[in-house]
Design an enzyme around this catalytic site. Structure first.
Site, PDB file in Angstrom:
ATOM      1  N   GLY A  80       6.716  15.692   9.500  1.00  0.00           N
ATOM      2  CA  GLY A  80       7.445  16.950   9.472  1.00  0.00           C
ATOM      3  C   GLY A  80       8.534  16.974   8.422  1.00  0.00           C
ATOM      4  CG  ASP A 142       6.691  -1.728   8.304  1.00  0.00           C
ATOM      5  OD1 ASP A 142       6.004  -2.199   9.229  1.00  0.00           O
ATOM      6  OD2 ASP A 142       6.726  -0.514   8.026  1.00  0.00           O
ATOM      7  N   GLY A 185       2.940  -3.700   9.598  1.00  0.00           N
ATOM      8  CA  GLY A 185       3.649  -4.018   8.370  1.00  0.00           C
ATOM      9  C   GLY A 185       3.407  -3.057   7.233  1.00  0.00           C
ATOM     10  CB  VAL A 285       2.533  -4.595  21.562  1.00  0.00           C
ATOM     11  CG1 VAL A 285       3.284  -5.739  22.235  1.00  0.00           C
ATOM     12  CG2 VAL A 285       1.493  -4.023  22.521  1.00  0.00           C
TER      13      VAL A 285
END
Length: 363
Positions: A80, A142, A185, A285
């Site tokens: 968005g 990441d 990642g 997770v």
């Protein structure tokens, strides 16, 4: 003199440690400066909604229990773009002016943005358009935000991946299998290489380095020659096939997301190495759960420093963690810049020194 009013929002994907940063900003702003703090819900959307969607924080809302909460109590969005906002009829509209109008309607004087490199780019553009003073706090599992050794959320995600490897190792040995763990990642391999080195993986594949199926198979053969009946692989979701093709899945909204490289490799290697392969995909997770102690400490330090930057008038900055301490850098040094794994850096050299196959050396 009127009390200063500041806003804070979380943007992009969620991760553990966001609430610790929110708590730190509120404590520092109220306790030390006597300011009012307004939490904007669902990232930029909170200022685009009419009526505005926000909450005013006080110290009763930011107790120590917040440190243990995953996710973000303010909510967040990772789609968005206000400059290119998808409308119900399939068209796109520039709603950036609504964000700026919302900021002015709320009457805040500076904005703390907690986000990754993409969020920083969009929010920086919005704030520049509206003349909005902004300070950034980096977060992403990441760990690919430029200029900082750690972003909020990485430590917890790494702990989750490490625990998964520890649980996969004994079942791999019991059944003489090759276990493949696919971790998140995006386009970088920070989670994969850190978890793989710490978890004793035999093969680690990251987007920054090419690999060959033969190279993987040779490593597994070496493991067998050393007398071990199983092998562990960690692969980053953003890895391509050995021929350079991306493995993605199209979501309900038509957006392509990484996922499937683990299954691809499992199928290709099953016959090549004459062994059973099993694939575990951690997925989201890694984003949830109780934040690690490191994430709580880093988030708290970031929050305090962000408020101090506003107080000193040092705006257009992003807080960062470098060499064991908090610093700050220009937002232009962070926005939309990706920090990748260095193929010749310490972690890559450590992995090679341990005999781990991490792909082919770049030319």
């Amino acid at each position: 003199m009127a009390t200063k009013r500041i806003g804070i929002l979380t943007s992009g994907g969620d991760c553990a440690g966001l609430n610790a940063a929110l708590r730190a900003v509120v404590h520092r702003a109220i306790r030390n400066y006597g300011w009012r703090v307004f939490g904007i819900r669902d990232g930029s959307m909170g200022l685009m909604e009419r009526p505005l969607d926000f909450v005013e924080f006080d110290l009763s809302l930011v107790t120590g229990d917040m440190l243990r909460l995953g996710g973000t109590i303010l909510g967040t969005i990772n789609k968005g773009d206000p400059f290119h906002y998808p409308m119900p009829d399939g068209t796109f509209r520039d709603r950036s002016s609504e964000f700026v109008e919302g900021y002015r309607e709320l009457g805040i004087e500076a904005l703390v943005v907690i986000g990754g490199d993409g969020s920083m780019r969009i929010l920086n553009q919005l704030c520049r358009q509206g003349g909005i003073p902004m300070v950034g706090i980096p977060k992403t599992i990441d760990n690919d935000v430029a200029q900082t050794d750690y972003a909020i959320g990485f430590s917890t995600a790494l702990d989750v991946a490490g625990e998964a490897i520890d649980r996969l190792a004994p079942t791999a040995a019991s059944h003489h299998r090759v276990m493949i763990l696919e971790v998140m990642g995006r386009d970088v391999g920070h989670i994969a290489i850190n978890a793989g080195v710490a978890g004793g993986a035999d093969v680690i594949l990251i987007p920054e380095l090419p690999y060959t199926l033969e190279g993987i198979a040779n490593k597994i053969d070496d493991v067998r020659a050393e007398g071990r009946n199983h092998a562990l692989m960690v692969v980053a979701e953003g890895c391509r096939t050995e021929t350079g093709e991306s493995i993605t899945k199209v979501q309900s909204g038509g957006e392509a997301r990484y996922g499937g490289i683990g299954q691809y490799l499992g199928a290709r290697l099953a016959d090549l190495v004459d062994a059973e392969t099993r694939v575990t995909v951690l997925g989201h997770v890694q984003r949830g759960g109780v934040p690690s102690m490191r994430d709580r400490v880093i988030a708290s330090a970031f929050g305090v420093h962000a408020v101090d930057l506003i107080s000193s008038g040092r705006l257009g900055r992003v807080v960062a963690w470098q060499h064991g301490q908090v610093v700050d850098v220009p937002i232009t040094d962070v926005a939309n810049i990706t920090r990748a794994v260095d193929p010749f850096g310490t972690l890559a050299q450590t992995a090679r020194g341990l005999g781990i196959y991490i792909g082919e050396m770049p030319a």
